[in-house]
Structure formats: C-alpha cells, structure tokens
Design an enzyme around this catalytic site. Structure first.
Site, PDB file in Angstrom:
ATOM      1  N   CYS A  39       0.857  -1.193   0.000  1.00 43.58           N
ATOM      2  CA  CYS A  39       0.000   0.000   0.000  1.00 43.58           C
ATOM      3  C   CYS A  39       0.891   1.239   0.000  1.00 43.58           C
ATOM      4  CB  CYS A  39      -0.920   0.023   1.218  1.00 43.58           C
ATOM      5  SG  CYS A  39      -2.365  -1.043   1.081  1.00 43.58           S
ATOM      6  N   HIS A  78      -6.008  -2.001  -1.840  1.00 39.31           N
ATOM      7  CA  HIS A  78      -5.486  -3.217  -1.227  1.00 39.31           C
ATOM      8  C   HIS A  78      -6.351  -4.434  -1.533  1.00 39.31           C
ATOM      9  CE1 HIS A  78      -3.247  -5.591   1.731  1.00 39.31           C
ATOM     10  NE2 HIS A  78      -4.407  -6.185   1.949  1.00 39.31           N
ATOM     11  N   ASN A 118       2.067 -15.322  -6.735  1.00 35.64           N
ATOM     12  CA  ASN A 118       2.134 -16.286  -5.641  1.00 35.64           C
ATOM     13  C   ASN A 118       0.968 -16.039  -4.686  1.00 35.64           C
ATOM     14  OD1 ASN A 118       4.572 -17.402  -6.599  1.00 35.64           O
ATOM     15  ND2 ASN A 118       5.747 -15.760  -5.642  1.00 35.64           N
ATOM     16  N   GLY A 124       4.276 -19.436  -1.669  1.00 34.68           N
ATOM     17  CA  GLY A 124       5.489 -18.654  -1.465  1.00 34.68           C
ATOM     18  C   GLY A 124       5.246 -17.159  -1.391  1.00 34.68           C
ATOM     19  N   THR A 126       5.029 -13.665   0.148  1.00 32.70           N
ATOM     20  CA  THR A 126       5.628 -13.053   1.340  1.00 32.70           C
ATOM     21  C   THR A 126       5.057 -11.676   1.643  1.00 32.70           C
ATOM     22  OG1 THR A 126       7.457 -12.138   0.051  1.00 32.70           O
ATOM     23  CG2 THR A 126       7.811 -14.302   1.043  1.00 32.70           C
ATOM     24  N   HIS A 129      -0.235  -8.305  -0.404  1.00 31.38           N
ATOM     25  CA  HIS A 129      -0.933  -7.324  -1.252  1.00 31.38           C
ATOM     26  C   HIS A 129      -0.678  -7.813  -2.674  1.00 31.38           C
ATOM     27  CE1 HIS A 129      -1.903  -2.819  -2.164  1.00 31.38           C
ATOM     28  NE2 HIS A 129      -1.838  -3.459  -3.336  1.00 31.38           N
ATOM     29  N   HIS A 131       0.376  -8.821  -6.099  1.00 24.38           N
ATOM     30  CA  HIS A 131       1.390  -8.314  -7.033  1.00 24.38           C
ATOM     31  C   HIS A 131       1.645  -9.357  -8.088  1.00 24.38           C
ATOM     32  CE1 HIS A 131       3.240 -10.176  -3.471  1.00 24.38           C
ATOM     33  NE2 HIS A 131       4.189 -10.651  -4.273  1.00 24.38           N
TER      34      HIS A 131
HETATM   35  P1  5GP Z   1       6.154 -12.723  -3.134  1.00 21.85           P
HETATM   36  O1  5GP Z   1       7.182 -13.607  -2.526  1.00 21.85           O
HETATM   37  O2  5GP Z   1       5.165 -12.236  -2.108  1.00 21.85           O
HETATM   38  O3  5GP Z   1       5.477 -13.296  -4.345  1.00 21.85           O
HETATM   39  O4  5GP Z   1       6.945 -11.474  -3.709  1.00 21.85           O
HETATM   40  C1  5GP Z   1       7.329 -10.393  -2.928  1.00 21.85           C
HETATM   41  C2  5GP Z   1       8.380  -9.659  -3.722  1.00 21.85           C
HETATM   42  O5  5GP Z   1       8.502  -8.355  -3.196  1.00 21.85           O
HETATM   43  C3  5GP Z   1       9.753 -10.300  -3.645  1.00 21.85           C
HETATM   44  O6  5GP Z   1      10.196 -10.629  -4.960  1.00 21.85           O
HETATM   45  C4  5GP Z   1      10.620  -9.232  -2.992  1.00 21.85           C
HETATM   46  O7  5GP Z   1      11.919  -9.173  -3.540  1.00 21.85           O
HETATM   47  C5  5GP Z   1       9.834  -7.963  -3.258  1.00 21.85           C
HETATM   48  N1  5GP Z   1      10.014  -6.943  -2.238  1.00 21.85           N
HETATM   49  C6  5GP Z   1       9.921  -7.122  -0.883  1.00 21.85           C
HETATM   50  N2  5GP Z   1      10.149  -5.963  -0.245  1.00 21.85           N
HETATM   51  C7  5GP Z   1      10.367  -5.028  -1.216  1.00 21.85           C
HETATM   52  C8  5GP Z   1      10.669  -3.635  -1.158  1.00 21.85           C
HETATM   53  O8  5GP Z   1      10.766  -3.028  -0.092  1.00 21.85           O
HETATM   54  N3  5GP Z   1      10.847  -2.990  -2.342  1.00 21.85           N
HETATM   55  C9  5GP Z   1      10.731  -3.642  -3.549  1.00 21.85           C
HETATM   56  N4  5GP Z   1      10.920  -2.911  -4.654  1.00 21.85           N
HETATM   57  N5  5GP Z   1      10.441  -4.969  -3.628  1.00 21.85           N
HETATM   58  C10 5GP Z   1      10.265  -5.647  -2.482  1.00 21.85           C
HETATM   59 ZN    ZN Z   2      -1.825  -3.264   0.731  1.00 22.10          ZN
END
Ligand code: 5GP
Ligand code: ZN
Length: 145
Positions: A39, A78, A118, A124, A126, A129, A131
């Site tokens: 967010c 969100h 994901n 997986g 993390t 929100h 993406h």
């Molecule tokens: P997920 O694992 O939830 O599919 O992807 C989360 C993604 O967010 C990861 O690829 C991680 O590198 C990215 N990420 C996490 N924190 C930040 C941040 O503070 N800035 C940016 N630009 N990417 C982030």
């Molecule tokens: Zn959010």
C-alpha cells in the site's frame, strides 16, 4: 527498456498514485496496526519510470530481481492476493492483469516473459498485497521450485 536501480529508483515520471496527491486513505492496516508495505508502494514509496495507462495500477521494480526485467504490478487499492481481487472485483483484477501485460510490452519483452502471482504460504507469497511478478529478459526454466 531502460534499466534503473531496483527498489527506490530515481523518478523521471512521477508515480501516478503520488501525483494524485497520495493515496493515504487506501493504506491497509493489518490487525497488528502495521501498514501494508505495498500500500505504501502504491502511494509512491518505490517510484518507477514505468507508467501504465490505468491510474488504478502501479508498477515498480523488485528490490531483489530474479531476471533482467523483474517488475511488480499491484492494484492501488489493497487486495490480499489475485484470487481475492478476482472474487471481489473481477473487472479490477482484469485491469491489473492487462497492466502487467502492458508493462511487459513497455519493457520490450516481445520474445516472451512470465507472469507469476504467488498465493498463500504454499505459493510462497511473502507480501500480502496482490502483485503480479513480470519476469523476462532471459529464457526462464520450468517447472519453478
Ligand atoms: P512474493 O514472494 O510475495 O510473491 O513477492 C514479494 C516480492 O517483493 C519479492 O520478490 C521481494 O523481492 C519484493 N520486495 C519485498 N520488499 C520489497 C521492497 O521493499 N521494495 C521492492 N521494490 N520490492 C520488495
Ligand atoms: Zn496493501
């Protein structure tokens, strides 16, 4: 496409959400009162030079890129994950997906790319929100880990 430092890249074109005067009213607070990281991204925390047609979606570069192009594409409002948004607002879910494809085109990924969303612990995920990962610029292997 142009390369910029991942994460908080310098802005050449403003983040649409921030250009509108911020999106603070949209910040999702978890029950423990922590504010959702993405967010804050939607409100302009990680500005990127990529600007999609729709102002309801914000792209920014992943801080830990897994391919020459690794952009995250998120809805300004969100939603925890792709399934939740598809359920709550299918039109908006389609708009985010179309923007991810637009980002791939703007990044010059005409040879192909991968969209990944994901979902949940086993998926997986993390950051809770939605993406879309837009990954490309090299041949990608299958299956994923
Ligand atoms: P997920 O694992 O939830 O599919 O992807 C989360 C993604 O967010 C990861 O690829 C991680 O590198 C990215 N990420 C996490 N924190 C930040 C941040 O503070 N800035 C940016 N630009 N990417 C982030
Ligand atoms: Zn959010």
């Amino acid at each position: 496409g142009r390369r910029v430092t991942p994460g908080c890249a310098p802005v050449s074109v403003g983040c649409p959400a921030r250009a509108r005067g911020g999106a603070l009213s949209l910040l999702y607070e978890a029950p423990d009162r922590t504010v959702c990281l993405f967010c804050r991204s939607a409100a302009g925390a990680f500005p990127a030079e990529i600007v999609p047609k729709t102002p309801r979606v914000v792209p920014f570069r992943d801080v830990n890129p897994q391919a020459p192009t690794h952009v995250l594409v998120i809805p300004v409002q969100h939603a925890a994950n792709a399934a939740e948004l598809a359920d709550a607002d299918p039109g908006y879910a389609g708009e985010v997906l179309a923007a991810a494809a637009e980002v791939a085109r703007l990044e010059g990924l005409g040879n192909g790319y991968r969209l990944v969303a994901n979902i949940g612990v086993d998926g997986g995920q993390t950051v809770e929100h939605l993406h879309w990962h837009v990954l490309g610029g090299r041949p990608l292997t299958w299956p994923p880990g």
